[in-house]
Design a protein around this motif. Sequence first.
Motif, PDB file in Angstrom:
ATOM      1  N   ALA A 198     -10.242   9.787  -8.294  1.00 18.94           N
ATOM      2  CA  ALA A 198      -9.118  10.072  -7.387  1.00 18.94           C
ATOM      3  C   ALA A 198      -7.910   9.286  -7.885  1.00 18.94           C
ATOM      4  CB  ALA A 198      -9.460   9.662  -5.952  1.00 18.94           C
ATOM      5  N   VAL A 199      -6.800   9.438  -7.202  1.00 20.70           N
ATOM      6  CA  VAL A 199      -5.630   8.584  -7.453  1.00 20.70           C
ATOM      7  C   VAL A 199      -5.633   7.470  -6.411  1.00 20.70           C
ATOM      8  CG1 VAL A 199      -3.125   8.436  -7.582  1.00 20.70           C
ATOM      9  CG2 VAL A 199      -4.299  10.474  -8.440  1.00 20.70           C
ATOM     10  N   TYR A 200      -5.445   6.251  -6.855  1.00 20.66           N
ATOM     11  CA  TYR A 200      -5.446   5.086  -5.970  1.00 20.66           C
ATOM     12  C   TYR A 200      -4.038   4.501  -5.910  1.00 20.66           C
ATOM     13  CZ  TYR A 200     -10.487   5.314  -5.955  1.00 20.66           C
ATOM     14  OH  TYR A 200     -11.781   5.746  -5.784  1.00 20.66           O
ATOM     15  N   PHE A 201      -3.577   4.307  -4.670  1.00 22.83           N
ATOM     16  CA  PHE A 201      -2.269   3.704  -4.446  1.00 22.83           C
ATOM     17  C   PHE A 201      -2.436   2.347  -3.778  1.00 22.83           C
ATOM     18  CE2 PHE A 201       0.467   7.191  -5.513  1.00 22.83           C
ATOM     19  CZ  PHE A 201      -0.248   8.345  -5.204  1.00 22.83           C
ATOM     20  N   CYS A 202      -1.737   1.342  -4.282  1.00 20.71           N
ATOM     21  CA  CYS A 202      -1.644   0.118  -3.506  1.00 20.71           C
ATOM     22  C   CYS A 202      -0.336   0.162  -2.724  1.00 20.71           C
ATOM     23  CB  CYS A 202      -1.757  -1.135  -4.362  1.00 20.71           C
ATOM     24  SG  CYS A 202      -0.380  -1.453  -5.431  1.00 20.71           S
ATOM     25  N   ALA A 203      -0.322  -0.527  -1.599  1.00 20.20           N
ATOM     26  CA  ALA A 203       0.841  -0.543  -0.723  1.00 20.20           C
ATOM     27  C   ALA A 203       0.990  -1.935  -0.138  1.00 20.20           C
ATOM     28  CB  ALA A 203       0.693   0.494   0.394  1.00 20.20           C
ATOM     29  N   ALA A 204       2.222  -2.297   0.174  1.00 24.01           N
ATOM     30  CA  ALA A 204       2.497  -3.629   0.704  1.00 24.01           C
ATOM     31  C   ALA A 204       3.436  -3.536   1.894  1.00 24.01           C
ATOM     32  CB  ALA A 204       3.118  -4.503  -0.387  1.00 24.01           C
ATOM     33  N   SER A 205       3.298  -4.514   2.780  1.00 26.26           N
ATOM     34  CA  SER A 205       4.112  -4.547   3.985  1.00 26.26           C
ATOM     35  C   SER A 205       4.562  -5.969   4.278  1.00 26.26           C
ATOM     36  CB  SER A 205       3.297  -4.016   5.167  1.00 26.26           C
ATOM     37  OG  SER A 205       3.982  -4.192   6.374  1.00 26.26           O
ATOM     38  N   ALA A 206       5.772  -6.098   4.808  1.00 22.00           N
ATOM     39  CA  ALA A 206       6.250  -7.378   5.330  1.00 22.00           C
ATOM     40  C   ALA A 206       6.209  -7.256   6.843  1.00 22.00           C
ATOM     41  CB  ALA A 206       7.658  -7.652   4.833  1.00 22.00           C
ATOM     42  N   GLY A 257       6.467  -8.991   9.425  1.00 22.27           N
ATOM     43  CA  GLY A 257       7.430  -9.614  10.314  1.00 22.27           C
ATOM     44  C   GLY A 257       8.702  -8.810  10.456  1.00 22.27           C
ATOM     45  N   LEU A 258       8.952  -7.887   9.550  1.00 25.48           N
ATOM     46  CA  LEU A 258      10.189  -7.116   9.562  1.00 25.48           C
ATOM     47  C   LEU A 258       9.983  -5.763  10.246  1.00 25.48           C
ATOM     48  CD1 LEU A 258      11.492  -7.820   5.948  1.00 25.48           C
ATOM     49  CD2 LEU A 258      12.169  -8.923   8.084  1.00 25.48           C
ATOM     50  N   ASN A 259       9.018  -5.021   9.804  1.00 19.93           N
ATOM     51  CA  ASN A 259       8.753  -3.701  10.376  1.00 19.93           C
ATOM     52  C   ASN A 259       7.411  -3.223   9.852  1.00 19.93           C
ATOM     53  OD1 ASN A 259       9.213  -2.551   7.747  1.00 19.93           O
ATOM     54  ND2 ASN A 259      11.381  -2.789   8.147  1.00 19.93           N
ATOM     55  N   GLU A 260       7.069  -1.992  10.190  1.00 24.22           N
ATOM     56  CA  GLU A 260       5.754  -1.492   9.786  1.00 24.22           C
ATOM     57  C   GLU A 260       5.825  -0.602   8.560  1.00 24.22           C
ATOM     58  OE1 GLU A 260       4.621  -3.648  13.043  1.00 24.22           O
ATOM     59  OE2 GLU A 260       3.506  -2.918  11.324  1.00 24.22           O
ATOM     60  N   LYS A 261       6.912  -0.677   7.819  1.00 27.84           N
ATOM     61  CA  LYS A 261       7.025   0.161   6.623  1.00 27.84           C
ATOM     62  C   LYS A 261       6.059  -0.295   5.552  1.00 27.84           C
ATOM     63  CE  LYS A 261      10.996   0.197   4.793  1.00 27.84           C
ATOM     64  NZ  LYS A 261      12.372   0.226   4.289  1.00 27.84           N
ATOM     65  N   LEU A 262       5.593   0.670   4.770  1.00 27.01           N
ATOM     66  CA  LEU A 262       4.798   0.369   3.596  1.00 27.01           C
ATOM     67  C   LEU A 262       5.597   0.724   2.348  1.00 27.01           C
ATOM     68  CD1 LEU A 262       1.254   1.789   4.535  1.00 27.01           C
ATOM     69  CD2 LEU A 262       2.006  -0.590   4.505  1.00 27.01           C
ATOM     70  N   THR A 263       5.494  -0.118   1.334  1.00 32.47           N
ATOM     71  CA  THR A 263       6.051   0.185   0.020  1.00 32.47           C
ATOM     72  C   THR A 263       4.883   0.466  -0.910  1.00 32.47           C
ATOM     73  OG1 THR A 263       7.933  -1.271   0.413  1.00 32.47           O
ATOM     74  CG2 THR A 263       7.472  -0.654  -1.873  1.00 32.47           C
ATOM     75  N   PHE A 264       4.883   1.655  -1.496  1.00 32.25           N
ATOM     76  CA  PHE A 264       3.758   2.100  -2.318  1.00 32.25           C
ATOM     77  C   PHE A 264       4.030   1.909  -3.807  1.00 32.25           C
ATOM     78  CE2 PHE A 264       0.728   4.264   0.431  1.00 32.25           C
ATOM     79  CZ  PHE A 264       1.447   4.396   1.606  1.00 32.25           C
ATOM     80  N   GLY A 265       2.946   1.691  -4.553  1.00 31.38           N
ATOM     81  CA  GLY A 265       3.010   1.730  -5.999  1.00 31.38           C
ATOM     82  C   GLY A 265       2.970   3.173  -6.487  1.00 31.38           C
TER      83      GLY A 265
END
Lengths: 110, 113
Positions: B86-94, B96-104
């Motif tokens: 499959a394709v694997y994505f990592c994602a990160a969140s801060a 304390g700021l909001n619930e957004k995810l930033t994906f690779g």
Amino acid sequence: DVKVTQSSRYLVKRTGEKVFLECVQDMDHENMFWYRQDPGLGLRLIYFSYDVKMKEKGDIPEGYSVSREKKERFSLILESASTNQTSMYLCASSFEVQQYFGPGTRLTVT
Amino acid sequence: DQQVKQNSPSLSVQEGRISILNCDYTNSMFDYFLWYKKYPAEGPTFLISISSIKDKNEDGRFTVFLNKSAKHLSLHIVPSQPGDSAVYFCAASARGLNEKLTFGTGTRLTIIP
């Protein structure tokens, strides 16, 4: 189980058409998101919403708008579709950080 | 500016061996990390996550390691199975700021039978 549904799996539209992509979630989540996925670019956030009638721009909002009239429904609108908007569109919802995704809509603009 | 990077677009691993997928991030505000798995024509599904207060989290065959000083995380799958292709994505969140995810950008994993 959380269920996020998207109105179409595949869509073909002509350049200049107005396009509506609908997303519905059944878990009473506050947060909803629209992404597009393109090869080599990963998932890029277009718009998101933390509450009804509330919206915020993501990383690539140009050429798109959104509507959230009800908590369970988040719509993505392409005002005038262009060929560079051909992509896989993914909707997600969340309560906290973990997001739950719909199956995606493969949009082709010709 | 790519804040979450997956430098290997693809990876092939023999069935039964260990698969190691890597992810680097630049934003020191990120404090929660997730891995998602995506099959063609389907939406991503959540696999495993880790908070920045931990350096390891395990769930069955899947283990995520976090090295905060290096701003690096990795996903280990052992033993690898054909269904893991499959394709694997990592994602990160801060958080304390909001619930957004930033994906690779994703890594396509192929398990060779």
